[in-house]
Structures are given as C-alpha cells and as structure tokens.
Design a protein around this motif. Structure first.
Motif, PDB file in Angstrom:
ATOM      1  N   ARG A 162     -36.083  -2.276  48.818  1.00 28.79           N
ATOM      2  CA  ARG A 162     -36.216  -2.267  50.066  1.00 28.79           C
ATOM      3  C   ARG A 162     -34.611  -3.318  50.769  1.00 28.79           C
ATOM      4  NH1 ARG A 162     -42.090  -0.823  52.209  1.00 28.79           N
ATOM      5  NH2 ARG A 162     -42.118  -2.801  50.668  1.00 28.79           N
ATOM      6  N   LYS A 163     -34.330  -4.326  50.727  1.00 32.69           N
ATOM      7  CA  LYS A 163     -33.499  -5.588  51.421  1.00 32.69           C
ATOM      8  C   LYS A 163     -32.299  -5.036  50.668  1.00 32.69           C
ATOM      9  CE  LYS A 163     -37.216  -8.619  51.429  1.00 32.69           C
ATOM     10  NZ  LYS A 163     -38.306  -8.979  50.671  1.00 32.69           N
ATOM     11  N   GLN A 164     -31.913  -3.900  49.976  1.00 28.89           N
ATOM     12  CA  GLN A 164     -31.146  -3.996  48.554  1.00 28.89           C
ATOM     13  C   GLN A 164     -30.462  -2.446  48.877  1.00 28.89           C
ATOM     14  OE1 GLN A 164     -32.823  -4.561  44.635  1.00 28.89           O
ATOM     15  NE2 GLN A 164     -32.599  -7.258  45.313  1.00 28.89           N
ATOM     16  N   GLY A 165     -30.804  -1.698  49.797  1.00 29.99           N
ATOM     17  CA  GLY A 165     -30.421  -0.980  49.945  1.00 29.99           C
ATOM     18  C   GLY A 165     -30.176   0.911  48.754  1.00 29.99           C
ATOM     19  N   THR A 166     -31.205   1.186  47.716  1.00 27.71           N
ATOM     20  CA  THR A 166     -31.251   1.577  46.808  1.00 27.71           C
ATOM     21  C   THR A 166     -31.273   2.908  47.195  1.00 27.71           C
ATOM     22  OG1 THR A 166     -32.085  -0.591  45.331  1.00 27.71           O
ATOM     23  CG2 THR A 166     -32.081   1.426  44.568  1.00 27.71           C
ATOM     24  N   VAL A 167     -30.834   3.493  47.763  1.00 30.82           N
ATOM     25  CA  VAL A 167     -30.628   4.793  48.354  1.00 30.82           C
ATOM     26  C   VAL A 167     -29.536   6.288  47.247  1.00 30.82           C
ATOM     27  CG1 VAL A 167     -30.531   6.371  50.870  1.00 30.82           C
ATOM     28  CG2 VAL A 167     -31.938   3.724  50.415  1.00 30.82           C
ATOM     29  N   GLY A 168     -30.579   7.220  47.712  1.00 37.60           N
ATOM     30  CA  GLY A 168     -29.558   8.113  47.169  1.00 37.60           C
ATOM     31  C   GLY A 168     -29.689   9.372  48.135  1.00 37.60           C
ATOM     32  N   VAL A 169     -28.521  10.218  48.622  1.00 40.32           N
ATOM     33  CA  VAL A 169     -28.806  10.776  49.826  1.00 40.32           C
ATOM     34  C   VAL A 169     -27.883  12.371  49.133  1.00 40.32           C
ATOM     35  CG1 VAL A 169     -27.214  11.612  51.840  1.00 40.32           C
ATOM     36  CG2 VAL A 169     -28.678   9.486  51.576  1.00 40.32           C
ATOM     37  N   HIS A 170     -28.435  13.641  49.713  1.00 43.01           N
ATOM     38  CA  HIS A 170     -27.950  14.616  48.561  1.00 43.01           C
ATOM     39  C   HIS A 170     -27.772  15.852  50.242  1.00 43.01           C
ATOM     40  CE1 HIS A 170     -27.339  18.301  46.378  1.00 43.01           C
ATOM     41  NE2 HIS A 170     -28.099  18.863  47.278  1.00 43.01           N
ATOM     42  N   HIS A 171     -26.685  16.196  50.169  1.00 45.82           N
ATOM     43  CA  HIS A 171     -26.843  17.470  51.354  1.00 45.82           C
ATOM     44  C   HIS A 171     -26.180  18.991  50.524  1.00 45.82           C
ATOM     45  CE1 HIS A 171     -25.572  13.966  54.362  1.00 45.82           C
ATOM     46  NE2 HIS A 171     -25.578  13.421  53.636  1.00 45.82           N
ATOM     47  N   THR A 172     -26.911  19.875  50.833  1.00 48.63           N
ATOM     48  CA  THR A 172     -27.241  20.575  50.461  1.00 48.63           C
ATOM     49  C   THR A 172     -27.843  21.729  52.378  1.00 48.63           C
ATOM     50  OG1 THR A 172     -28.210  22.109  49.098  1.00 48.63           O
ATOM     51  CG2 THR A 172     -29.795  20.984  50.380  1.00 48.63           C
ATOM     52  N   ARG A 173     -28.062  22.601  51.086  1.00 47.92           N
ATOM     53  CA  ARG A 173     -28.071  24.122  52.521  1.00 47.92           C
ATOM     54  C   ARG A 173     -29.747  25.326  51.806  1.00 47.92           C
ATOM     55  NH1 ARG A 173     -24.772  26.241  56.107  1.00 47.92           N
ATOM     56  NH2 ARG A 173     -22.927  25.867  55.436  1.00 47.92           N
ATOM     57  N   VAL A 174     -30.698  25.310  53.626  1.00 52.49           N
ATOM     58  CA  VAL A 174     -31.713  26.448  52.421  1.00 52.49           C
ATOM     59  C   VAL A 174     -30.596  27.409  51.835  1.00 52.49           C
ATOM     60  CG1 VAL A 174     -33.629  27.051  52.894  1.00 52.49           C
ATOM     61  CG2 VAL A 174     -33.222  25.214  54.023  1.00 52.49           C
ATOM     62  N   GLU A 175     -30.646  28.117  50.879  1.00 50.03           N
ATOM     63  CA  GLU A 175     -30.675  29.062  50.191  1.00 50.03           C
ATOM     64  C   GLU A 175     -31.944  30.240  49.997  1.00 50.03           C
ATOM     65  OE1 GLU A 175     -27.115  29.654  49.899  1.00 50.03           O
ATOM     66  OE2 GLU A 175     -26.449  27.650  49.544  1.00 50.03           O
ATOM     67  N   TRP A 176     -31.549  32.125  49.931  1.00 49.02           N
ATOM     68  CA  TRP A 176     -32.344  32.242  50.113  1.00 49.02           C
ATOM     69  C   TRP A 176     -33.427  32.611  49.178  1.00 49.02           C
ATOM     70  CZ3 TRP A 176     -34.373  35.659  53.645  1.00 49.02           C
ATOM     71  CH2 TRP A 176     -34.875  36.597  53.967  1.00 49.02           C
ATOM     72  N   VAL A 177     -32.445  31.931  48.067  1.00 52.75           N
ATOM     73  CA  VAL A 177     -34.159  32.008  46.839  1.00 52.75           C
ATOM     74  C   VAL A 177     -34.851  30.676  47.003  1.00 52.75           C
ATOM     75  CG1 VAL A 177     -32.547  29.711  45.904  1.00 52.75           C
ATOM     76  CG2 VAL A 177     -33.795  31.291  44.091  1.00 52.75           C
ATOM     77  N   ASP A 178     -34.955  29.424  47.965  1.00 50.13           N
ATOM     78  CA  ASP A 178     -35.550  28.410  48.734  1.00 50.13           C
ATOM     79  C   ASP A 178     -36.785  28.829  49.990  1.00 50.13           C
ATOM     80  OD1 ASP A 178     -34.283  27.019  47.236  1.00 50.13           O
ATOM     81  OD2 ASP A 178     -32.598  26.882  48.597  1.00 50.13           O
ATOM     82  N   THR A 179     -36.444  30.217  50.060  1.00 55.29           N
ATOM     83  CA  THR A 179     -37.887  31.057  50.943  1.00 55.29           C
ATOM     84  C   THR A 179     -38.018  32.201  51.249  1.00 55.29           C
ATOM     85  OG1 THR A 179     -35.716  32.863  51.842  1.00 55.29           O
ATOM     86  CG2 THR A 179     -35.065  30.013  52.666  1.00 55.29           C
ATOM     87  N   ASP A 180     -38.812  32.038  51.813  1.00 51.56           N
ATOM     88  CA  ASP A 180     -39.791  33.099  51.909  1.00 51.56           C
ATOM     89  C   ASP A 180     -39.448  34.486  52.722  1.00 51.56           C
ATOM     90  OD1 ASP A 180     -40.406  32.427  54.059  1.00 51.56           O
ATOM     91  OD2 ASP A 180     -42.957  32.571  54.083  1.00 51.56           O
ATOM     92  N   ALA A 181     -40.274  35.705  52.023  1.00 50.64           N
ATOM     93  CA  ALA A 181     -39.887  37.015  53.065  1.00 50.64           C
ATOM     94  C   ALA A 181     -38.714  36.789  54.489  1.00 50.64           C
ATOM     95  CB  ALA A 181     -40.805  38.111  52.488  1.00 50.64           C
ATOM     96  N   ALA A 182     -39.668  35.933  55.068  1.00 47.89           N
ATOM     97  CA  ALA A 182     -39.629  35.598  56.211  1.00 47.89           C
ATOM     98  C   ALA A 182     -38.320  34.536  56.957  1.00 47.89           C
ATOM     99  CB  ALA A 182     -40.755  35.080  57.459  1.00 47.89           C
TER     100      ALA A 182
END
Length: 139
Positions: free
Chosen positions: A5-25
């Motif tokens: 934690r002190k060393q900043g071992t972090v990964g980041v991902h930016h994306t968008r919720v696509e239709w395939v990621d959702t239910d019918a609503a």
C-alpha cells in the motif's frame, strides 16, 4: 509478506457499460464487475511487465459488495490495488466507480477484494512468486 500500500501498486481501467453488460432494464449484471476489475488488474500487470501473469495466477477467493447500479452507457472507473504480497499469494482490493451520468453524481458501485495464488506448473500446486515478479510489483 510485503505490504504494498505504501508503494502505490495500483491499476486503473476506464470503460463504459455496454449493452452486453446489462439486463433488459439497462442495469449492469453483477458479473460485469469482475470484467472491469480484471481489466484494471491487467493494466497493472502490463505496466509492471508481467505479461504471463494471468496464466499463472488463478483466483482462489473473491468477495464483492454491490453498492449502486451502473447503467447502459455510463462511464466506469475500476481501480485495483495490491494490498498484500505473500510468499505464494496476493491480495487485492478494488473499487468500481460509476462516473457522473444523467444528472447523477459519481458513485461507488462496487468494492471488494480477491486473492490470487501463483501456480508455476500444470499440477495446480501453489509455489513462491518469482523474485523478478516480486521486484516488479514492489518497485
């Protein structure tokens, strides 16, 4: 064990919720969180030069709290942090954020943790993380 934690071992991902990621609503499936988090983890491992990591580091534990829905078209930021580097296992924490969308403020959508174990051979027995991997993850 190494506390990263002190060393900043972090990964980041930016994306968008696509239709395939959702239910019918148009609300995200819980399983989308795993994909978003693994993409952040992959970004971290690519950044550290550990290109064969996923083939040798299966998940052995996964825990998630679902805090708020994500909607079709919403921007998402997934952040994964290595919080413990053991002899043969690693523990990560993660957050998945839904960015401001249709008048709704940025919101924590999910958070949790998971553990991976190093498997060097096809016998699926855990083994020590290679020294080069430890160095790459704690640099």
């Amino acid at each position: 064990m190494t506390d990263t934690r002190k060393q900043g071992t972090v990964g980041v991902h930016h994306t968008r919720v696509e239709w395939v990621d959702t239910d019918a609503a148009g609300i995200y499936h819980n399983t989308a969180v795993v994909r978003f988090v693994e993409s952040a983890e992959a970004a971290l491992m690519r950044e550290r030069g550990l290109h064969d990591y996923f083939q040798k580091a299966p998940r052995v534990r996964y825990e998630v709290e679902f805090d708020a829905p994500l909607r079709f078209g919403q921007q998402v930021t997934a952040v994964v942090e290595l919080i413990r580097l053991g002899a043969s296992s690693m523990t990560f924490s993660f957050e998945v954020w839904g960015e401001e969308f249709e008048g709704r403020p940025r919101t924590l959508a999910a958070h949790g943790s998971y553990v991976t174990v190093h498997v060097a051979d096809r016998g699926h027995r855990s083994s020590r993380w290679p020294d080069s991997w430890r160095a790459a993850l704690t640099a």
